[in-house]
Design a protein around this motif. Structure first.
Motif, PDB file in Angstrom:
ATOM      1  N   HIS A 168       1.284  -0.277  17.136  1.00  0.00           N
ATOM      2  CA  HIS A 168       0.460   0.223  16.023  1.00  0.00           C
ATOM      3  C   HIS A 168      -1.025   0.275  16.402  1.00  0.00           C
ATOM      4  O   HIS A 168      -1.766   1.113  15.898  1.00  0.00           O
ATOM      5  CB  HIS A 168       0.635  -0.665  14.784  1.00  0.00           C
ATOM      6  N   ASP A 229       5.148  -1.538  -2.156  1.00  0.00           N
ATOM      7  CA  ASP A 229       6.574  -1.288  -2.401  1.00  0.00           C
ATOM      8  C   ASP A 229       7.065  -2.022  -3.647  1.00  0.00           C
ATOM      9  O   ASP A 229       7.841  -1.481  -4.434  1.00  0.00           O
ATOM     10  CB  ASP A 229       7.407  -1.687  -1.177  1.00  0.00           C
ATOM     11  N   GLY A 241       7.449   2.634  -1.585  1.00  0.00           N
ATOM     12  CA  GLY A 241       6.596   3.125  -2.659  1.00  0.00           C
ATOM     13  C   GLY A 241       5.165   3.454  -2.272  1.00  0.00           C
ATOM     14  O   GLY A 241       4.420   4.003  -3.090  1.00  0.00           O
ATOM     15  N   GLY A 336      -0.431   0.822  11.424  1.00  0.00           N
ATOM     16  CA  GLY A 336       0.630   0.366  10.517  1.00  0.00           C
ATOM     17  C   GLY A 336       0.842   1.391   9.417  1.00  0.00           C
ATOM     18  O   GLY A 336      -0.055   2.196   9.126  1.00  0.00           O
ATOM     19  N   GLY A 337       2.017   1.368   8.819  1.00  0.00           N
ATOM     20  CA  GLY A 337       2.405   2.382   7.830  1.00  0.00           C
ATOM     21  C   GLY A 337       1.373   2.643   6.741  1.00  0.00           C
ATOM     22  O   GLY A 337       1.139   3.792   6.355  1.00  0.00           O
ATOM     23  N   ASN A 341      -2.481   5.975   4.465  1.00  0.00           N
ATOM     24  CA  ASN A 341      -3.119   6.175   3.156  1.00  0.00           C
ATOM     25  C   ASN A 341      -4.483   6.867   3.277  1.00  0.00           C
ATOM     26  O   ASN A 341      -5.389   6.361   3.939  1.00  0.00           O
ATOM     27  CB  ASN A 341      -3.278   4.803   2.494  1.00  0.00           C
ATOM     28  N   PRO A 342      -4.641   8.027   2.607  1.00  0.00           N
ATOM     29  CA  PRO A 342      -5.880   8.790   2.789  1.00  0.00           C
ATOM     30  C   PRO A 342      -7.129   8.087   2.261  1.00  0.00           C
ATOM     31  O   PRO A 342      -8.206   8.220   2.851  1.00  0.00           O
ATOM     32  CB  PRO A 342      -5.627  10.090   2.005  1.00  0.00           C
ATOM     33  N   THR A 368       3.340   5.364  10.599  1.00  0.00           N
ATOM     34  CA  THR A 368       4.563   4.614  10.294  1.00  0.00           C
ATOM     35  C   THR A 368       5.350   4.432  11.599  1.00  0.00           C
ATOM     36  O   THR A 368       5.024   5.037  12.618  1.00  0.00           O
ATOM     37  CB  THR A 368       5.398   5.365   9.233  1.00  0.00           C
ATOM     38  N   ASP A 369       6.392   3.615  11.531  1.00  0.00           N
ATOM     39  CA  ASP A 369       7.101   3.225  12.754  1.00  0.00           C
ATOM     40  C   ASP A 369       7.649   4.418  13.540  1.00  0.00           C
ATOM     41  O   ASP A 369       8.196   5.352  12.962  1.00  0.00           O
ATOM     42  CB  ASP A 369       8.251   2.277  12.386  1.00  0.00           C
TER      43      ASP A 369
HETATM   44  O1  KG4 Z   1       4.529   0.274   9.811  1.00  0.00           O
HETATM   45  P1  KG4 Z   1       5.603   0.664   8.863  1.00  0.00           P
HETATM   46  O2  KG4 Z   1       6.239   2.018   9.016  1.00  0.00           O
HETATM   47  O3  KG4 Z   1       6.774  -0.370   8.900  1.00  0.00           O
HETATM   48  C1  KG4 Z   1       6.542  -1.744   9.106  1.00  0.00           C
HETATM   49  O4  KG4 Z   1       6.372  -2.134  10.282  1.00  0.00           O
HETATM   50  O5  KG4 Z   1       6.478  -2.449   8.086  1.00  0.00           O
HETATM   51  O6  KG4 Z   1       5.001   0.502   7.384  1.00  0.00           O
HETATM   52  C2  KG4 Z   1       5.756   0.785   6.235  1.00  0.00           C
HETATM   53  C3  KG4 Z   1       4.900   0.531   4.998  1.00  0.00           C
HETATM   54  C4  KG4 Z   1       5.693   0.595   3.704  1.00  0.00           C
HETATM   55  O7  KG4 Z   1       5.401  -0.572   2.945  1.00  0.00           O
HETATM   56  C5  KG4 Z   1       5.159   1.848   3.013  1.00  0.00           C
HETATM   57  O8  KG4 Z   1       5.208   1.784   1.602  1.00  0.00           O
HETATM   58  C6  KG4 Z   1       3.742   1.904   3.527  1.00  0.00           C
HETATM   59  O9  KG4 Z   1       3.871   1.538   4.884  1.00  0.00           O
HETATM   60  N1  KG4 Z   1       3.120   3.234   3.429  1.00  0.00           N
HETATM   61  C7  KG4 Z   1       2.021   3.496   2.672  1.00  0.00           C
HETATM   62  C8  KG4 Z   1       1.751   4.888   2.810  1.00  0.00           C
HETATM   63  N2  KG4 Z   1       2.690   5.407   3.657  1.00  0.00           N
HETATM   64  C9  KG4 Z   1       3.510   4.377   4.035  1.00  0.00           C
HETATM   65  N3  KG4 Z   1       1.268   2.694   1.896  1.00  0.00           N
HETATM   66  C10 KG4 Z   1       0.228   3.259   1.251  1.00  0.00           C
HETATM   67  N4  KG4 Z   1      -0.090   4.570   1.314  1.00  0.00           N
HETATM   68  C11 KG4 Z   1       0.636   5.415   2.083  1.00  0.00           C
HETATM   69  N5  KG4 Z   1       0.311   6.708   2.153  1.00  0.00           N
END
Ligand code: KG4
Ligand code: ZN
Length: 400
Positions: A168, A229, A241, A336-337, A341-342, A368-369
């Motif tokens: 990440h 989430d 979420g 990280g995911g 977020n914009p 994201t992953d």
């Molecule tokens: O890094 P990731 O794909 O997986 C982990 O290693 O946990 O992160 C996933 C997380 C989820 O909780 C998801 O809801 C969040 O990233 N996420 C976001 C957005 N896109 C994904 N949170 C806020 N705004 C976003 N646009």
């Protein structure tokens, strides 16, 4: 150098093949093949990731994804057509099958599927396999690790165990070029400060030099993505979420730009002197707010989504500013995911502008992953002298 990346730490199965070239400015990277299978639809009904189901799905998807990735990369060479390598003597072949079977002894179907593929193709020209060995859900990580070890046993390609969080971090150093699938790897200016925000982590990491990490802030309870989430779930919205909440917040922000929030929420630990976070109280505050309401209309969902996101933004930006004052970094990195977020991106960009600091952000699709980030982290580790090995295990709590 060609590297195969394998990612199975959570609910995305990822397989990627990259080709790297070192240059004076850092390097170039071409994505030869990139395959990702998301299990979110399966886990949606449980409102979160079910580890044993994630493991089973990874086991089912790894071979088809590897095959698709090799084909995409032009590295799928059928055995009969190739005629390149002299056929191995029978005994050696039997020994290899035995080794693969032993490594995959708890994954019968994966063994059968992999064996079918291996019987049809030549060893691809890949220099190393980078596989996520943590952190994440241990059963899920375990499948990726034994899969990599099986490939090593049959092809003899060395393995570099790779930290998911490092993936990440480093993926933010990829800058897209004009050519499709080609990136420049830029040199990060140190010290750098990374804000890692995902479903499992909320960390502030000081990076003193290449791949030298020190965690200077951490969450005391829930990760920020987990809070997104869980709040989504309370509002009756599907998993995951994060993006849904963020879209609702945007709608409210656009429709009612100057409305005072009817449901104020706390900004946990914003005034604590340290760089730690807490999101569990924020989540509980949403729960109590909802309990007091006779019904939860779409309008209320929007209002809560906005106030929740504003609380997250206030806390994250305040801690990053505090860390900048303390450590004087030359670069800020997000990963990280949640870094997709914009609003988080734009607020942190403003802070970087104010302090005149470089800001490294991953492409939204790479936030994201995915396995590209794992292949890249593997490459960087090899370049830095990291040892390849087969003597390692999956470690759910692996730290940077
Ligand atoms: O890094 P990731 O794909 O997986 C982990 O290693 O946990 O992160 C996933 C997380 C989820 O909780 C998801 O809801 C969040 O990233 N996420 C976001 C957005 N896109 C994904 N949170 C806020 N705004 C976003 N646009
Ligand atoms: Zn992740």
């Amino acid at each position: 150098m060609k590297i195969l990346g394998i990612e199975t730490s959570c609910d995305e199965t990822g397989v990627c093949i990259i080709k790297t070239q070192e240059t004076e400015a850092g390097g170039n990277l071409t994505v030869l093949g990139n395959q990702l299978y998301s299990q979110v639809k399966l886990h949606e009904q449980y409102g979160g990731v079910f580890p044993m189901m994630a493991k089973r799905e990874h086991a089912k998807n790894l071979v088809p994804l590897l095959e698709a990735c090799l084909r995409e990369a032009g590295l799928y060479i059928s055995k009969d057509k190739a005629n390149l390598s002299p056929s191995l003597d029978k005994e050696a072949e039997i020994r290899k099958v035995g080794a693969v079977k032993k490594i995959l002894e708890r994954e019968g179907n994966l063994f059968v599927e992999l064996q079918k593929l291996l019987e049809t193709i030549e060893k691809p020209t890949i220099d190393a396999i980078a596989v996520t060995n943590g952190p994440g859900l241990e059963p899920a990580l375990w499948v990726g690790v034994v899969f990599a070890k099986a490939l090593n046993a049959v092809w003899g390609i060395p393995i570099i165990p790779t930290n998911h969080m490092e993936g990440h971090v480093v993926v933010s150093s990829l800058i897209k070029t004009e050519n499709k699938n080609e990136y420049s790897i830029i040199e990060t200016k140190y010290p750098a400060l990374a804000l890692l925000i995902s479903g499992g982590h909320t960390q502030l990491v000081l990076i003193k030099g290449n791949l030298q990490y020190k965690i200077i802030g951490n969450t005391c309870d829930d990760a920020v993505g987990e809070a997104y989430d869980k709040v989504a779930r309370m509002l009756g919205l599907p998993y995951p979420g994060g993006k849904i909440i963020s879209d609702l917040a945007k709608k409210e922000r656009t429709e009612f730009p100057s409305k005072k929030t009817p449901y104020p929420l706390p900004r946990p630990m914003i005034h604590s002197k340290d760089l730690n976070f807490s999101f569990s109280g924020l989540k509980t505050a949403v729960l109590y707010t909802l309990k007091k309401l006779p019904e939860i209309t779409d309008q209320i969902k929007q209002e809560i989504a906005l106030e929740f996101e504003n609380a997250v933004l206030d806390v994250l930006t305040s801690k990053v500013s505090q860390a900048i004052e303390e450590y004087d970094p030359k670069t800020i990195i997000i990963g990280g995911g949640v870094s997709a977020n914009p609003m988080i991106r734009s607020e942190l960009q403003k802070i970087c502008n104010k302090y005149n600091i470089n800001f490294l952000v991953p492409e939204v699709a790479a936030s994201t992953d995915n396995a590209l980030m794992i292949a890249l982290a593997g490459f960087m580790n090899i370049k830095a002298g990291g040892q390849t090995t087969t003597d390692f295990r999956a470690n759910g709590n692996l730290s940077l």
